[in-house]
Design a protein around this motif. Structure first.
Motif, short mmCIF file in Angstrom:
data_model
loop_
_atom_site.label_atom_id
_atom_site.label_comp_id
_atom_site.label_asym_id
_atom_site.label_seq_id
_atom_site.Cartn_x
_atom_site.Cartn_y
_atom_site.Cartn_z
N ASP A 67 0.85 -1.25 0.01
CA ASP A 67 -0.04 -0.05 0.09
C ASP A 67 0.94 1.08 -0.04
O ASP A 67 1.46 1.67 1.05
CB ASP A 67 -0.85 0.13 1.33
N ASN A 68 0.80 1.93 -1.04
CA ASN A 68 1.72 3.11 -1.30
C ASN A 68 1.22 4.13 -0.43
O ASN A 68 2.14 5.19 -0.37
CB ASN A 68 1.91 3.52 -2.58
N THR A 69 0.17 4.24 0.26
CA THR A 69 -0.15 5.20 1.04
C THR A 69 0.31 5.08 2.69
O THR A 69 -0.07 6.19 3.22
CB THR A 69 -1.33 5.42 0.96
N LEU A 70 0.69 4.24 2.95
CA LEU A 70 1.17 3.81 4.30
C LEU A 70 2.47 4.66 4.66
O LEU A 70 3.29 4.80 3.96
CB LEU A 70 1.38 2.23 4.57
N VAL A 71 2.31 5.30 6.09
CA VAL A 71 3.37 6.15 6.26
C VAL A 71 4.22 5.45 7.36
O VAL A 71 5.16 5.80 7.39
CB VAL A 71 2.53 7.54 7.05
N ARG A 72 3.64 4.65 8.09
CA ARG A 72 4.38 4.09 9.23
C ARG A 72 5.72 3.14 8.84
O ARG A 72 6.89 3.46 9.33
CB ARG A 72 3.56 3.49 10.20
N PRO A 73 5.54 2.35 7.74
CA PRO A 73 6.58 1.76 7.26
C PRO A 73 7.69 2.82 6.76
O PRO A 73 9.19 2.38 6.97
CB PRO A 73 6.14 0.73 6.02
N ARG A 74 7.44 3.93 6.13
CA ARG A 74 8.31 4.57 5.72
C ARG A 74 9.11 5.39 6.91
O ARG A 74 10.27 5.74 6.84
CB ARG A 74 7.75 5.71 4.76
N MET A 75 8.29 5.79 7.92
CA MET A 75 8.77 6.57 8.87
C MET A 75 9.83 5.54 9.66
O MET A 75 10.99 5.74 10.04
CB MET A 75 7.86 6.83 9.82
N ASP A 76 9.49 4.36 9.88
CA ASP A 76 10.29 3.23 10.35
C ASP A 76 11.69 3.11 9.81
O ASP A 76 12.74 3.27 10.28
CB ASP A 76 9.64 1.73 10.58
N LEU A 77 11.64 3.02 8.48
CA LEU A 77 12.93 2.56 7.66
C LEU A 77 13.52 4.14 7.48
O LEU A 77 14.83 4.03 7.61
CB LEU A 77 12.42 2.47 6.06
N ALA A 78 13.17 5.22 7.36
CA ALA A 78 13.87 6.60 7.40
C ALA A 78 14.46 6.77 8.71
O ALA A 78 15.62 7.27 8.82
CB ALA A 78 12.71 7.74 7.35
N ASP A 79 13.96 6.36 9.88
CA ASP A 79 14.46 6.51 11.34
C ASP A 79 15.73 5.56 11.21
O ASP A 79 16.79 5.92 11.69
CB ASP A 79 13.61 6.25 12.17
N GLN A 80 15.59 4.61 10.81
CA GLN A 80 16.83 3.38 10.65
C GLN A 80 17.89 4.18 9.69
O GLN A 80 19.18 4.05 10.05
CB GLN A 80 16.35 2.06 10.34
N TYR A 81 17.50 4.69 8.59
CA TYR A 81 18.68 5.30 7.68
C TYR A 81 19.34 6.43 8.45
O TYR A 81 20.55 6.57 8.19
CB TYR A 81 17.79 5.91 6.48
N ALA A 82 18.40 7.21 9.26
CA ALA A 82 19.01 8.47 9.93
C ALA A 82 19.94 7.87 10.99
O ALA A 82 20.82 8.78 11.34
CB ALA A 82 17.84 9.26 10.35
N THR A 83 19.42 7.07 11.86
CA THR A 83 20.46 6.43 12.77
C THR A 83 21.36 5.30 12.58
O THR A 83 22.51 5.57 12.43
CB THR A 83 19.41 6.12 13.97
N ALA A 84 20.99 4.33 12.62
CA ALA A 84 21.61 2.86 12.71
C ALA A 84 22.61 2.83 11.27
O ALA A 84 23.50 2.53 11.32
CB ALA A 84 20.77 1.51 12.81
N LEU A 85 21.78 3.28 10.06
CA LEU A 85 22.53 2.97 8.97
C LEU A 85 23.44 4.13 8.44
O LEU A 85 24.27 3.86 7.38
CB LEU A 85 21.39 2.45 7.97
N ARG A 86 23.10 5.34 9.20
CA ARG A 86 23.90 6.47 8.76
C ARG A 86 23.65 6.83 7.32
O ARG A 86 24.71 7.01 6.56
CB ARG A 86 25.43 6.26 9.30
N ARG A 87 22.59 6.73 6.85
CA ARG A 87 22.31 7.07 5.15
C ARG A 87 21.32 8.46 5.57
O ARG A 87 20.37 8.35 4.99
CB ARG A 87 21.83 5.95 4.72
#
Length: 205
Positions: A67-87
């Motif tokens: 579902d391309n309208t879901l926000v939560r998975p995008r936020m979870d992935l973005a938070d991982q990119y911003a912190t643990a993955l340093r991207r």
């Protein structure tokens, strides 16, 4: 994503060989029929959206829908990119995607603003995002604290104090805000009040 019957027939053979096959199916919105168009071809086998053309080559497979309208998975992935993955660049793009889906998502504005605030040449963008987050969640002290830090780092002590006053009005005990207040008092040549703020932070529970 499977098209026509070529991939369904091939992956059905994988199932017959004992493989685990997971189908990925989109969930478009609007007036069109959702999911795989093959669902609606042939005689009704199970129900209106599971007809013979779809059911026969998909026996034994698992499926997930995107579902391309879901926000939560995008936020979870973005938070991982911003912190643990340093991207951070990937995180920023995902936060932008969230804002495109939901322009009133305060968390996406705040998180993107925090990343841009760390860049040397994107302070104006960061400030706009943080101001938007502060307006969307007026009782959240974090956006106003970030704005105070951004202003202080730019040498604008007046704006820093204004944002910090708002922050302490929301949460008078916030240690990070009291610590920044001590820094501002110190910069103003008021060591006594600076020490008072630092002591409050040191003794806070």
């Amino acid at each position: 994503l499977e098209q026509a019957l070529a991939l369904p027939a091939a992956t059905l053979r994988f199932v017959q060989l004992g493989w685990r096959v997971i189908r990925v199916e989109s969930t478009p919105s609007g007036d069109g029929l959702p999911g795989d168009p093959n669902r609606y071809i042939g005689r009704e086998a199970v129900d209106a959206d599971r007809r013979t053309y779809f059911v026969a080559p998909n026996v034994g497979k698992q499926a997930i829908a995107l579902d391309n309208t879901l926000v939560r998975p995008r936020m979870d992935l973005a938070d991982q990119y911003a912190t643990a993955l340093r991207r951070p660049a990937d995180a920023v793009q995902l936060y932008k995607d969230v804002i495109a889906i939901n322009p009133e998502h305060a968390g996406a504005h705040y998180a993107q603003g925090m990343i841009l605030a760390a860049a040397t040449d994107r302070a104006d963008e960061a400030r706009k995002l943080l101001e938007k987050a502060a307006s969307l969640e007026p009782r959240n002290p974090l956006p106003t604290l970030a704005l105070a830090r951004l202003a202080s780092g730019a040498g604008d002590k007046t704006a820093a104090q204004q944002w910090l006053t708002k922050t302490l009005g929301i949460d008078p005990r916030l240690p990070a805000a009291r610590d920044l207040q001590g820094d501002l008092f110190h910069a103003q040549g008021d060591p006594a009040r600076a020490i008072e703020e630092y002591q409050a932070v040191a003794t806070s529970p």
